[in-house]
Write a protein that holds these residues in place. Structure first.
Motif, mmCIF file in Angstrom:
data_model
loop_
_atom_site.group_PDB
_atom_site.id
_atom_site.type_symbol
_atom_site.label_atom_id
_atom_site.label_comp_id
_atom_site.label_asym_id
_atom_site.label_seq_id
_atom_site.Cartn_x
_atom_site.Cartn_y
_atom_site.Cartn_z
ATOM 1 N N SER A 79 0.833 -1.187 0.000
ATOM 2 C CA SER A 79 0.000 0.000 0.000
ATOM 3 C C SER A 79 0.874 1.245 0.000
ATOM 4 O O SER A 79 2.006 1.242 0.507
ATOM 5 C CB SER A 79 -0.922 0.000 1.231
ATOM 6 O OG SER A 79 -1.705 1.169 1.254
ATOM 7 N N LEU A 81 1.318 5.413 0.958
ATOM 8 C CA LEU A 81 0.851 6.439 1.884
ATOM 9 C C LEU A 81 -0.042 7.426 1.150
ATOM 10 O O LEU A 81 0.004 7.518 -0.087
ATOM 11 C CB LEU A 81 2.039 7.168 2.508
ATOM 12 C CG LEU A 81 2.853 6.384 3.543
ATOM 13 C CD1 LEU A 81 4.096 7.173 3.921
ATOM 14 C CD2 LEU A 81 2.020 6.072 4.780
ATOM 15 N N ILE A 86 0.808 11.090 5.928
ATOM 16 C CA ILE A 86 -0.155 10.804 6.990
ATOM 17 C C ILE A 86 -0.656 12.080 7.640
ATOM 18 O O ILE A 86 -1.805 12.171 8.085
ATOM 19 C CB ILE A 86 0.495 9.871 8.044
ATOM 20 C CG1 ILE A 86 0.779 8.502 7.433
ATOM 21 C CG2 ILE A 86 -0.396 9.704 9.271
ATOM 22 C CD1 ILE A 86 1.354 7.514 8.406
ATOM 23 N N CYS A 89 -4.084 13.543 6.697
ATOM 24 C CA CYS A 89 -5.346 12.854 6.993
ATOM 25 C C CYS A 89 -6.188 13.680 7.967
ATOM 26 O O CYS A 89 -5.647 14.315 8.901
ATOM 27 C CB CYS A 89 -5.079 11.474 7.600
ATOM 28 S SG CYS A 89 -4.272 10.315 6.475
ATOM 29 N N TYR A 92 -5.569 12.384 12.730
ATOM 30 C CA TYR A 92 -4.117 12.194 12.798
ATOM 31 C C TYR A 92 -3.681 12.109 14.255
ATOM 32 O O TYR A 92 -4.154 12.865 15.107
ATOM 33 C CB TYR A 92 -3.404 13.353 12.104
ATOM 34 C CG TYR A 92 -1.895 13.317 12.238
ATOM 35 C CD1 TYR A 92 -1.152 12.319 11.621
ATOM 36 C CD2 TYR A 92 -1.221 14.287 12.991
ATOM 37 C CE1 TYR A 92 0.227 12.286 11.746
ATOM 38 C CE2 TYR A 92 0.158 14.261 13.108
ATOM 39 C CZ TYR A 92 0.877 13.257 12.489
ATOM 40 O OH TYR A 92 2.235 13.221 12.613
ATOM 41 N N LEU A 122 3.705 -1.248 3.843
ATOM 42 C CA LEU A 122 3.815 -0.001 3.087
ATOM 43 C C LEU A 122 4.910 -0.119 2.045
ATOM 44 O O LEU A 122 5.923 -0.791 2.250
ATOM 45 C CB LEU A 122 4.112 1.173 4.028
ATOM 46 C CG LEU A 122 2.989 1.566 4.990
ATOM 47 C CD1 LEU A 122 3.464 2.676 5.912
ATOM 48 C CD2 LEU A 122 1.753 2.015 4.228
ATOM 49 N N GLY A 129 6.042 0.390 8.606
ATOM 50 C CA GLY A 129 4.646 0.524 9.002
ATOM 51 C C GLY A 129 3.755 -0.355 8.149
ATOM 52 O O GLY A 129 4.225 -1.242 7.419
ATOM 53 N N TYR A 131 -0.537 -0.619 6.351
ATOM 54 C CA TYR A 131 -1.877 -0.086 6.066
ATOM 55 C C TYR A 131 -2.877 -1.098 6.597
ATOM 56 O O TYR A 131 -2.786 -2.297 6.295
ATOM 57 C CB TYR A 131 -2.050 0.106 4.566
ATOM 58 C CG TYR A 131 -3.452 0.442 4.115
ATOM 59 C CD1 TYR A 131 -4.006 1.690 4.372
ATOM 60 C CD2 TYR A 131 -4.210 -0.488 3.415
ATOM 61 C CE1 TYR A 131 -5.284 1.998 3.944
ATOM 62 C CE2 TYR A 131 -5.495 -0.187 2.984
ATOM 63 C CZ TYR A 131 -6.030 1.057 3.253
ATOM 64 O OH TYR A 131 -7.311 1.357 2.836
ATOM 65 N N SER A 363 -10.240 2.363 7.365
ATOM 66 C CA SER A 363 -8.831 2.145 6.999
ATOM 67 C C SER A 363 -7.959 3.177 7.693
ATOM 68 O O SER A 363 -8.411 4.296 7.997
ATOM 69 C CB SER A 363 -8.651 2.235 5.479
ATOM 70 O OG SER A 363 -9.067 3.508 5.005
ATOM 71 N N TRP A 365 -3.435 4.302 8.375
ATOM 72 C CA TRP A 365 -2.002 4.093 8.144
ATOM 73 C C TRP A 365 -1.261 4.235 9.474
ATOM 74 O O TRP A 365 -1.619 5.096 10.302
ATOM 75 C CB TRP A 365 -1.439 5.105 7.156
ATOM 76 C CG TRP A 365 -1.908 4.937 5.742
ATOM 77 C CD1 TRP A 365 -1.297 4.224 4.767
ATOM 78 C CD2 TRP A 365 -3.075 5.506 5.151
ATOM 79 N NE1 TRP A 365 -1.998 4.301 3.600
ATOM 80 C CE2 TRP A 365 -3.110 5.090 3.801
ATOM 81 C CE3 TRP A 365 -4.104 6.318 5.618
ATOM 82 C CZ2 TRP A 365 -4.109 5.465 2.935
ATOM 83 C CZ3 TRP A 365 -5.110 6.692 4.760
ATOM 84 C CH2 TRP A 365 -5.117 6.251 3.424
ATOM 85 N N THR A 367 2.865 4.346 10.867
ATOM 86 C CA THR A 367 4.307 4.307 10.577
ATOM 87 C C THR A 367 5.084 4.501 11.874
ATOM 88 O O THR A 367 4.591 5.133 12.829
ATOM 89 C CB THR A 367 4.726 5.404 9.580
ATOM 90 O OG1 THR A 367 4.443 6.690 10.147
ATOM 91 C CG2 THR A 367 3.967 5.254 8.268
ATOM 92 N N SER A 380 -5.952 8.551 9.319
ATOM 93 C CA SER A 380 -7.085 7.898 8.661
ATOM 94 C C SER A 380 -7.985 8.950 8.038
ATOM 95 O O SER A 380 -8.043 10.104 8.495
ATOM 96 C CB SER A 380 -7.874 7.055 9.667
ATOM 97 O OG SER A 380 -9.032 6.514 9.053
#
Length: 404
Positions: A79, A81, A86, A89, A92, A122, A129, A131, A363, A365, A367, A380
């Motif tokens: 996946s 980023l 991030i 998003c 966060y 990722l 990290g 996903y 969903s 992410w 890291t 997200s």
């Protein structure tokens, strides 16, 4: 930056595959369907209906293929980023943790998996990290809805062009020649027709003993009722109605037969034009008597019932005699090759809507960087993920950023 020039064919396909194009074509088809149902039924067979239907099918096919490729690759690949990182998003979180990189990733993965998340690595090599996604059936449900609409619309359009429908009335022993798909000639034969009545004289059931023949050989034979059609390789024969034909003779004053006609129930026959007399057989009673109306100068004059073959005197110069009543069975013959497509489409549509509506997709992410201590960043695009991120409890120290 140098602008990339796309070939005209690619630009055209992108325009056809656009979501705005799909909605425009869908609303256009809805309008045409309403117009066809209310004003012009033959509109479905014209280019004005076939062209938007074909373009919408192409739109759905292109979007379905693109979505299928994306979904098929996602579980087996890596996946990326978000384009802005991030930090871009709406939801966060950024927190330092005392544990090392591997232990932090292992702890986070364990807690997310316990909540039903599926993890993917990722693609960025500079950060470790993964996903995480939960509710993975939802996008497959959306894909199923797209494919279902494609089947329904294309099937309906194909069926409109290749369906075969006809209404016919046959007496016992009558035949009707059918020319079905592929120039296959079949003969529909009515062996017998029965009308059943309730005790109060109202109709109970119509039963037609019919068969399909080809080159003199009987293929199938069945007694057809209102809710029990004959089904032979997609060709269906329904019991639609019934009708009586009444042989009517106009007799002279000497009793000699004059004009003769085979009348349907409700037909009017003029028997004495100078006097303005006409007769109308209306129906047949369960006892076999014929119910009739006599008209004078176009207005109802009198009514009654009479047995067949018995003369009915209207004036001193003319009388009428009703002959045998011949029952006719009303059959509706239909062949729609799109029925399997439509059936699969509606089943797929139901399943797709269920997956899309009852499987919420979430969903995020995650890291981990170790340049200045172990730092965990989570992001997200789903508002529901905020509570999930807070409940991970990787550390009690949180610095939050909320973007609406």
């Amino acid at each position: 930056m140098k602008e990339i020039l796309l070939p005209p064919a690619v630009k055209c396909l992108r325009t056809v595959a656009a979501m705005e194009t799909g909605f425009a074509l869908l609303f256009l088809l809805i309008g045409l369907s309403v117009a066809g149902a209310l004003l012009r039924p033959h509109l479905y067979h014209t280019l004005w209906f076939s062209l938007p239907a074909g373009l919408l099918c192409l739109n759905l096919a292109l979007n379905s293929w693109r979505q299928f490729c994306s979904l098929f690759k996602a579980p087996f690949g890596v996946s990326l980023l978000p384009p802005g990182g991030i930090e871009s998003c709406p939801v966060y979180r950024c927190l330092p943790v005392p544990t090392g990189e591997k232990k932090t990733l292992s702890l986070a993965a364990s807690r997310l998996k316990s909540q039903g998340f599926r993890l993917q690595p990722l693609a960025e090599r500079q950060e470790s990290g993964f996903y995480a996604v939960k509710g993975w059936p939802a996008p497959w449900g959306t894909l199923a809805v797209h494919i279902a609409l494609l089947l329904i619309i294309s099937g309906a359009a194909y069926g409109r062009q290749h369906e075969f429908t006809v209404n016919t009335f046959l007496p016992a022993g009558g035949i009707y020649e059918l020319n079905t798909a592929g120039n296959t000639r079949l003969t529909l034969r009515l062996h017998n027709f029965i009308t059943r009545y309730y005790r109060d004289g109202t109709f109970s059931d119509w039963i037609s003993d019919v068969s399909l023949e080809q080159n003199g050989h009987e293929l199938v034979r069945q007694k057809v009722k209102v809710n029990e059609p004959l089904n032979y390789k997609g060709l269906k024969i329904y019991q639609m109605s019934y009708s009586n034909r009444i042989r009517t003779q106009v007799l002279t004053s000497s009793g000699a037969a004059g004009r003769e006609a085979l009348l349907k129930e409700g037909d009017i026959l003029t028997v004495d034009e100078p006097a303005g007399l006409a007769i109308q057989p209306v129906g047949v009673t369960p006892q076999g008597r014929i119910f009739y109306w006599v008209y004078h100068q176009g207005q109802p004059f009198c009514q009654g019932t009479i047995s067949p073959e018995k003369p009915l005197s209207l004036t001193s110069r003319v009388s009428v005699r009703f002959g045998p009543v011949i029952p006719f069975s009303g059959l509706y013959i239909k062949r729609d090759p799109a029925v399997p497509w439509l059936g699969i489409g509606f089943v797929l549509l139901t399943a797709g809507l269920f997956l899309s509506l009852y499987s919420r997709r979430v969903s995020l992410w995650l890291t981990v960087t170790t340049s200045q201590g172990t730092l965990v960043r989570l992001g997200s695009w789903n508002g529901e993920a905020a509570a999930i991120l807070d409940n991970l409890r990787l550390d009690s120290t949180l610095s939050r950023k909320q973007g609406e």
